[in-house]
Scaffold this active site. Structure first.
Site, PDB file in Angstrom:
ATOM      1  N   TYR A   1       0.831  -1.220   0.000  1.00 18.64           N
ATOM      2  CA  TYR A   1       0.000   0.000   0.000  1.00 18.64           C
ATOM      3  C   TYR A   1       0.857   1.257   0.000  1.00 18.64           C
ATOM      4  CZ  TYR A   1      -3.851   2.878   2.044  1.00 18.64           C
ATOM      5  OH  TYR A   1      -4.814   3.811   2.325  1.00 18.64           O
TER       6      TYR A   1
ATOM      7  N   TYR B   1      -6.679   4.883  -5.861  1.00 20.06           N
ATOM      8  CA  TYR B   1      -6.590   4.844  -4.398  1.00 20.06           C
ATOM      9  C   TYR B   1      -7.953   4.460  -3.845  1.00 20.06           C
ATOM     10  CZ  TYR B   1      -5.547   6.362   0.398  1.00 20.06           C
ATOM     11  OH  TYR B   1      -5.347   6.417   1.756  1.00 20.06           O
TER      12      TYR B   1
END
Lengths: 136, 382
Positions: B281, B332
């Site tokens: 991430y 995102y």
């Protein structure tokens, strides 16, 4: 018409009041645990190490080292747009606690992790003084 | 992992649809991918204070029964593997039989994520940060990365390698927002500073969209349309006082995975060298940097050599990284897109498939607390 935005101000609480009163007098004041001798920040009702409620305020030197920093070139709120670039920092005091602050009276190129710093006091309202740091 | 679903991804504030519709669309797409009827779903697992709560989704989808409705605490993407952990735990514990892990976000409808609050007075821990202008995740996490890079003499080229890998992988992913917008080393170096050490391309996008993943008991794997993909492990949490406010966590220059990663390897029964492909991430590249180190893929003092574009590119790099484009260049979706990509790598339908990938890891939300990670494996890994 230009409107000056007022920056957010801290609200002292019954627990944190001695910290803010100290800053207004030009002193850095921290809590120390009488039970386990740990220094505590931010102001608490109980020790963050042993949970004792025997915390006592002490005046300290306000000296420490620059633990880390960033130069923020993109303000996240319009209140700080006029302060760009923002010199945001974490200072580790001699007592071991860390606090968020701004660096002042320093050139960007001279900022180094680990540099020695000392407290300076910036009065931002009749009641509130903020603790900032400059090279020692 | 029975099926995955995504909506079209939009730049933040540009979704033509309401957030709950995006979430429902992603769930329906995941159902179609899994060959499972929406009414079969009996569990909901989300994170990051998602507004699309399970009871509302269950009513809209016509689910026959709601047996599990669960929110993983914490902001940002710390729960992008945690939602998988909770869903898998619910199934393993017999609390539900068909759980969807999902995340939906429409920032036009509800305001921009991660923006500093515009308030006049602050109390509590914020009284010791906000008045100094410290208001965003970018600023807080920049200071963690700065300290780590100082401690281990990390060069900024390490951060650049992460951004370049994400962007290069996005060029073959038609879903990626940055598809058709390649990044060169020169463009990275010339990009503006946001918060040092982060330039523009070190920071994730902000997007609207939704993603969903459906989990069922492992015994059903044979009846599903895709090659089997199993959860080998999923862990979450943080080290001692990792969440201590105002920078007072004892181990500060960390992505907060030191305990979580060890437990993940123990649960999955693997070691770092067994991992064929990694999704890590990227809120900011500095978080990827520390997360890769804390998951044991290299030592802190080896970063400058290990973090190279050659090592991170699929199909043949040493550790193919963020093979869909990730948060930087695909979308995102608070990391759930990365979780989906980790599953695709096991199924073999990634846009940048790593041939023969048997073990695939996803690392979620570095530097927040709690963080989470998970590992997926093929039939051969059981």
């Amino acid at each position: 018409m230009d409107v000056e935005l007022l920056k957010p101000l801290p609200v002292p609480t019954p627990v944190s009041l001695p910290f803010w009163e100290g800053l207004a007098e030009g002193k850095v004041r921290l809590q120390k645990c009488d039970a386990c001798r740990t220094w505590v920040f931010y102001p608490r009702s109980r020790c963050s190490c042993c949970l004792s409620d025997q915390l006592r305020w002490r005046d300290v030197s306000g000296r420490g080292t620059l633990y880390t920093f960033t130069i923020a070139r993109q303000p996240t709120s319009p209140h700080f747009a006029s302060d760009t670039p923002q010199l945001l920092a974490v200072v580790e005091l001699e007592e071991g606690v860390r606090l968020t602050t701004n660096l002042v009276h320093v050139a960007e190129a001279d900022i180094r992790v680990g540099m020695r710093v000392k407290a300076c006091f910036e009065r931002v309202s009749p009641d509130i003084t903020l603790l900032k740091f400059q090279p020692a | 992992m029975a099926g995955v679903g995504q909506t079209t991804y939009y730049k933040h504030g540009q979704s033509p649809h309401a957030e709950s519709r995006l979430a429902l669309e992603a769930i329906l797409n995941a159902c179609a991918d899994a060959g499972i009827a929406p009414e079969e779903i009996d569990g909901f697992s989300s994170y990051s204070n998602d507004r699309n709560d399970g009871p509302r989704m269950a009513a809209a989808l016509g689910c026959r029964e709601l047996r599990f409705s669960n929110m993983f605490w914490g902001g940002g993407g710390g729960g992008a593997a945690g939602a998988i952990q909770n869903a898998a735990a619910a199934i393993a514990g017999g609390l539900a039989d068909c759980v969807v892990a999902y995340r939906g976000l429409a920032q036009g409808q509800f305001g921009r994520f991660g923006r500093g609050a515009e308030v006049g007075q602050v109390s509590g821990e914020a009284a010791h940060t906000t008045p100094f202008g410290l208001m965003s995740a970018a600023q807080m996490f920049a200071m963690k990365a700065m300290r780590f890079m100082h401690d281990h003499n990390v060069e900024r080229s390490a951060l650049r390698a992460i951004a370049l890998a994400s962007y290069q992988h996005a060029q073959t992913n038609p879903l990626a927002i940055m598809n058709g917008r390649p990044l060169t080393p020169e463009k990275y170096d010339d990009s503006r500073w946001i918060v040092e050490p982060f330039r523009l391309f070190d920071c994730c996008q902000e997007n609207d969209g939704a993603a969903a993943i459906i989990l069922v008991p492992a015994e059903r794997a044979r009846d599903l349309p895709h090659p089997p993909c199993y959860v080998l492990g999923a862990t979450s949490g943080g080290h001692y006082r990792a969440g201590a406010p105002v920078h007072n966590t004892p181990d500060y220059a960390s992505s907060h995975f030191k305990t979580v990663a060890r437990r993940l390897y123990d649960m999955a029964g693997i070691e770092p060298e067994d991992v064929n492909v990694l999704q890590s991430y990227e809120n900011f590249t500095g978080g990827v940097l520390m997360a890769i180190v804390e998951h044991g893929f290299c030592e802190p003092d080896e970063v400058n050599d290990f973090f190279s574009i050659e090592n991170f590119l699929a199909p043949s790099g040493r550790l193919p990284l963020n093979t869909s484009g990730g948060n930087l260049a695909e979308c995102y979706m608070h990391g759930l897109g990365l979780t989906i990509e980790a599953i695709r790598q096991i199924r073999g339908d990634s846009p940048n498939a790593v041939p023969g990938a048997e073990v695939s890891m996803m690392i979620a939300g570095p530097m927040v607390t709690p963080v989470s990670s998970c590992v997926f494996g093929s039939q051969a890994t059981l």
